[in-house]
Design an enzyme around this catalytic site. Structure first.
Site, PDB file in Angstrom:
ATOM      1  N   CYS A 137      28.620 -78.299 -17.679  1.00  0.00           N
ATOM      2  CA  CYS A 137      27.438 -77.542 -18.093  1.00  0.00           C
ATOM      3  C   CYS A 137      26.152 -78.241 -17.684  1.00  0.00           C
ATOM      4  CB  CYS A 137      27.470 -77.313 -19.590  1.00  0.00           C
ATOM      5  SG  CYS A 137      27.590 -78.827 -20.594  1.00  0.00           S
ATOM      6  N   HIS A 277      26.108 -78.937 -25.462  1.00  0.00           N
ATOM      7  CA  HIS A 277      26.141 -78.012 -24.328  1.00  0.00           C
ATOM      8  C   HIS A 277      24.800 -78.008 -23.608  1.00  0.00           C
ATOM      9  CE1 HIS A 277      27.668 -74.844 -21.893  1.00  0.00           C
ATOM     10  NE2 HIS A 277      26.946 -73.869 -22.432  1.00  0.00           N
ATOM     11  N   ASN A 297      23.378 -69.239 -19.298  1.00  0.00           N
ATOM     12  CA  ASN A 297      24.559 -70.059 -19.530  1.00  0.00           C
ATOM     13  C   ASN A 297      25.357 -70.173 -18.236  1.00  0.00           C
ATOM     14  OD1 ASN A 297      26.415 -71.587 -20.928  1.00  0.00           O
ATOM     15  ND2 ASN A 297      26.995 -69.993 -22.380  1.00  0.00           N
TER      16      ASN A 297
END
EC number: 3.4.22.27
Length: 330
Positions: A137, A277, A297
């Site tokens: 991520c 994240h 995302n």
């Protein structure tokens, strides 16, 4: 379709029993998501998790219809995963200790900022990526911030190589661990030292591999990175409005409400500031009277609203979204 809304039946031991009436929907979901569980035990476990998530979705959306939530949730490609699995596969943010700063944003308190911003409308955001079962991520967040700066500087929107960062920023001086996690500023530092290839020349593999960076395929570099004051949402707003997309860390990737988010403004009181994240803030605005951050995302188009989520803004640094913010400068 009333059958789909039926909640799971709880056994005496607290486990959710499979409902035969959901067999068709389970098979349909597996076909749609291309799931093939060859082991029957695995199949049974996945089915129970799926039913548990389905029950959560139905109850949450019932409450949403009664005005109890500002967002809805829905079944997606992660519907047969537990929160622990989601964060294990797709989280892995590793915040450096101590957190070093190469520069900080100096706020212009007299500056009038727009009520809403969406860098997608200005062509500064590449397509939504899918990181797969790799804790990368941080790499997608970092490359996304640099892609925006590259577009603003050169007029060209180029997808940069997350795999380059996964494979090559693992030296001790950077501290990243590839699919095992990393941090955006460490990725920026690698790019400062080395540059980064394009996605086309160094495609994503969703696994740790040997570093294959080739300077002949260099697509971008940066001179330094800027870190925003800890927890300052006004500073984040100013940076997003005046500089471009900003890399941020958040908590909540491990909450069912987050990975099953579908629409609205995400606001979960159980969200903490325990970062797990890395994502990219590409704008902000207000929806139905509720301020939000527009967040890109790296979980594919089937997550959220075509890969995006609106997260509560001006709400006591909800999910720690303004705690660790940074962007590169070319």
């Amino acid at each position: 379709m009333a059958v789909l809304g039926a909640p799971g039946v709880l056994c005496d031991n607290g486990a959710t029993a499979e409902r035969p009436t959901l067999d068709h929907h389970w098979d349909l979901w597996k076909k749609t998501r291309m799931r093939r569980n060859t082991d029957q035990n695995e199949e049974d476990v996945r089915r129970l998790i799926w039913e548990k998530n389905l029950k959560f979705i139905m109850l949450h959306n019932l409450e949403h219809s009664m005005g109890m939530h500002s967002y809805s949730v829905g079944m997606n490609h992660m519907g047969d995963m537990t929160p622990e699995e989601v964060i294990g596969y797709m989280g892995s943010l590793r915040i450096p200790r101590p957190w070093n700063r190469s520069g900080t944003l100096k706020s212009s308190s007299n500056q009038t900022l727009p009520d809403s911003v969406d860098w997608r409308e200005k062509g500064c955001v590449t397509n939504v990526k899918y990181q797969g079962s790799c804790g990368s991520c941080w790499a997608f967040s970092a490359e996304g911030a640099l892609e925006g700066q590259l577009k603003l500087k050169t007029g060209k929107l180029v997808s940069l190589s997350a795999q380059n960062l996964v494979d090559c920023s693992t030296e001790e001086k950077y501290g990243n661990k590839g699919c095992g996690g990393g941090f955006m500023t460490e990725a920026f530092q690698y790019i400062i030292d080395t540059s980064i290839d394009s996605e086309a020349s160094y495609p994503y593999k969703a696994m740790d591999e040997k570093c294959l960076y080739d300077p002949k395929n260099r697509a971008a570099t940066c001179s330094r990175y800027i870190e925003l004051p800890f927890g300052d949402e006004e500073a984040l707003k100013e940076a997003v409005a005046t500089k471009g997309p900003v890399s941020v860390g958040i908590d909540d990737a491990s909450h069912s409400s987050f990975f099953l988010y579908q629409s609205g403004v995400y606001d979960d009181p159980s969200c903490t500031e325990n970062m797990n994240h890395g994502v990219l803030v590409v704008g902000y605005g207000t929806l139905d009277g509720k301020d939000y951050w527009l967040v890109k995302n790296s979980w594919g188009l089937h997550f959220g609203d075509q890969g995006y989520i609106r997260m509560a803004r001006n709400n006591k640094n909800h999910c720690g979204i303004a705690s660790y913010c940074s962007y590169p400068e070319i």
